[in-house]
Design a protein around this motif. Structure first.
Motif, mmCIF file in Angstrom:
data_model
loop_
_atom_site.group_PDB
_atom_site.id
_atom_site.type_symbol
_atom_site.label_atom_id
_atom_site.label_comp_id
_atom_site.label_asym_id
_atom_site.label_seq_id
_atom_site.Cartn_x
_atom_site.Cartn_y
_atom_site.Cartn_z
ATOM 1 N N ASP A 1 -12.846 2.164 -7.603
ATOM 2 C CA ASP A 1 -11.569 1.773 -8.188
ATOM 3 C C ASP A 1 -10.887 0.685 -7.363
ATOM 4 O O ASP A 1 -10.776 0.785 -6.131
ATOM 5 N N GLU B 1 -8.501 -1.016 -12.041
ATOM 6 C CA GLU B 1 -7.565 0.024 -12.443
ATOM 7 C C GLU B 1 -6.144 -0.506 -12.274
ATOM 8 O O GLU B 1 -5.599 -0.547 -11.169
ATOM 9 N N PRO C 1 -10.472 14.916 -8.878
ATOM 10 C CA PRO C 1 -10.522 14.712 -7.427
ATOM 11 C C PRO C 1 -11.236 15.864 -6.739
ATOM 12 O O PRO C 1 -11.118 17.017 -7.143
ATOM 13 N N HIS D 1 -16.402 6.466 -11.294
ATOM 14 C CA HIS D 1 -15.170 6.274 -10.543
ATOM 15 C C HIS D 1 -14.076 6.995 -11.310
ATOM 16 O O HIS D 1 -14.290 7.473 -12.428
ATOM 17 N N HIS E 1 -11.027 9.122 -7.477
ATOM 18 C CA HIS E 1 -10.479 8.546 -6.240
ATOM 19 C C HIS E 1 -11.075 9.191 -5.001
ATOM 20 O O HIS E 1 -10.585 8.965 -3.888
ATOM 21 N N THR E 2 -12.084 10.004 -5.166
ATOM 22 C CA THR E 2 -12.804 10.615 -4.051
ATOM 23 C C THR E 2 -14.294 10.388 -4.242
ATOM 24 O O THR E 2 -14.762 10.164 -5.363
ATOM 25 N N SER F 1 -19.156 9.340 -8.235
ATOM 26 C CA SER F 1 -17.897 8.655 -7.927
ATOM 27 C C SER F 1 -18.035 7.884 -6.624
ATOM 28 O O SER F 1 -18.385 8.454 -5.586
ATOM 29 N N GLY G 1 -15.427 6.490 -5.289
ATOM 30 C CA GLY G 1 -14.135 6.544 -4.620
ATOM 31 C C GLY G 1 -13.362 5.239 -4.790
ATOM 32 O O GLY G 1 -13.640 4.432 -5.667
ATOM 33 N N ASN G 2 -12.380 5.038 -3.920
ATOM 34 C CA ASN G 2 -11.542 3.839 -3.976
ATOM 35 C C ASN G 2 -12.123 2.725 -3.122
ATOM 36 O O ASN G 2 -12.772 2.970 -2.106
ATOM 37 N N PHE H 1 -7.240 -0.834 -2.849
ATOM 38 C CA PHE H 1 -6.365 -0.053 -3.726
ATOM 39 C C PHE H 1 -4.926 -0.102 -3.218
ATOM 40 O O PHE H 1 -4.619 0.416 -2.146
ATOM 41 N N MET I 1 -0.773 5.830 -3.551
ATOM 42 C CA MET I 1 -2.084 6.127 -2.981
ATOM 43 C C MET I 1 -2.174 5.713 -1.515
ATOM 44 O O MET I 1 -3.196 5.895 -0.877
ATOM 45 N N HIS J 1 -6.810 9.443 -0.117
ATOM 46 C CA HIS J 1 -8.118 9.106 -0.690
ATOM 47 C C HIS J 1 -8.582 7.741 -0.172
ATOM 48 O O HIS J 1 -8.846 6.817 -0.938
#
Length: 312
Positions: free
Chosen positions: A9, A40, A184, A210, A213-214, A229, A231-232, A235, A240, A244
């Motif tokens: 993300d 995002e 998450p 994605h 966020h983890t 996933s 994750g970020n 960001f 946030m 994360h």
């Protein structure tokens, strides 16, 4: 052979110097033939400099409710996009990029409705799921045990995704499917597994997830990877900040000898995304390896980089 680097993300907003957003990741990005992230949030022309300076070639917009305003910005910046468009058919049309004489088709879908909003924009590729609650088998003897949560893809959305992948694979050399999904934490929902495996069964070469966020597990299904996933990455959401902070960059090589490598990244105290090394890299990658082992997938770690066996 095509080298593709994928990140999770990305949200860029309020930066004084957008062009430096991916600066610390440049050594990992510049050598790739193609670079993909999930976008995002809204993007204006100034903030688009973050993506262009980072060399990002293609983004998913399937989860972006501001897509009607964002897509023209991406077009002017020369960044390909998928998962959203002025019509539903446009949202289901892959972004196609060519490298080394081979074409890679990118499809993107969302299983999440951001902020619980109704998706009024007609051109968003959806991969929704139903949720049901099944009593725990031992609830009669242990009252109060939480129910089991069962999730299932919507049949019409699953059918459309499968048809999209098959059509894309018939017309192009490689297909990458981006999925915005999940919760998450480490646990996967049932619908993630169902959609991910269906995409691979239909011909996708790789599924990149994605949304939670983890970081979540990697699974190799029929010789091809599902990254549940990443994750970020970069960001900037204020909510946030400091949360994360870990993510993964995935490097995938398409060709006669396919390869998949994972490099951990983290947003530091200044909210700049930087590669990890040493003990911190090892901790993140061991976490990935432990989660992936639950999916019968072996992750080998060496010198701050994880390798996943794919192909065959």
């Amino acid at each position: 052979m095509i080298t593709l680097v994928l990140g999770g993300d990305v949200n860029v907003q309020g930066r004084k110097t957008p062009s430096t957003a991916f600066e610390r990741l440049e050594p990992l990005l510049k050598g790739a033939g193609l670079r993909f992230v999930n976008l995002e949030g809204p993007l204006d022309a100034v903030m688009a400099e973050a993506l262009t300076s980072g060399g990002i070639d293609v983004v998913s917009c399937a989860n972006d409710l501001t897509a009607p305003a964002t897509l023209p910005v991406l077009d002017r910046a020369g960044i390909a996009h998928c998962g959203a468009g002025p019509t539903l058919d446009a949202a289901h049309t892959p972004a196609v990029l060519e490298r080394s004489g081979e074409k890679v088709a990118f499809l993107a879908y969302t299983s999440l409705r951001p902020y619980g909003a109704h998706l009024e924009f007609p051109g968003v590729a959806q991969a929704f799921a139903t949720t049901a609650y099944q009593p725990d088998p031992r609830v009669a003897e242990i009252p109060g045990r939480p129910p089991l949560v069962r999730t299932t893809p919507l049949p019409e959305h699953l059918d459309r995704l499968v048809a999209d992948v098959k059509q894309a694979k018939a017309a192009h050399d490689h297909v990458v499917v981006s999925m915005h999904w999940g919760l998450p934490g480490a646990e996967l929902t049932e619908y993630q597994v169902a959609y991910g495996r269906a995409a691979i069964d239909a011909g996708a070469d790789l599924v990149a997830g994605h949304g939670p966020h983890t970081i979540q597990a990697v699974e190799v299904h029929r010789g091809r990877p599902i990254l549940y996933s990443l994750g970020n990455l970069v960001f900037d959401w204020p909510a946030m900040r400091g949360r994360h902070v870990d993510g993964l960059l995935a490097g995938c090589m398409f060709g006669d000898e396919p390869r998949l490598e994972l490099i951990p990244v983290r947003r530091n105290a200044d909210n700049e995304c930087v590669p990890l090394a040493g003990d911190e890299a090892g901790k993140v990658l061991r976490y990935v390896a432990d989660l992936s082992a639950r999916r019968s997938t072996t992750v080998t770690i060496r010198d701050g980089i994880a390798s996943v066996g794919v192909g065959a």
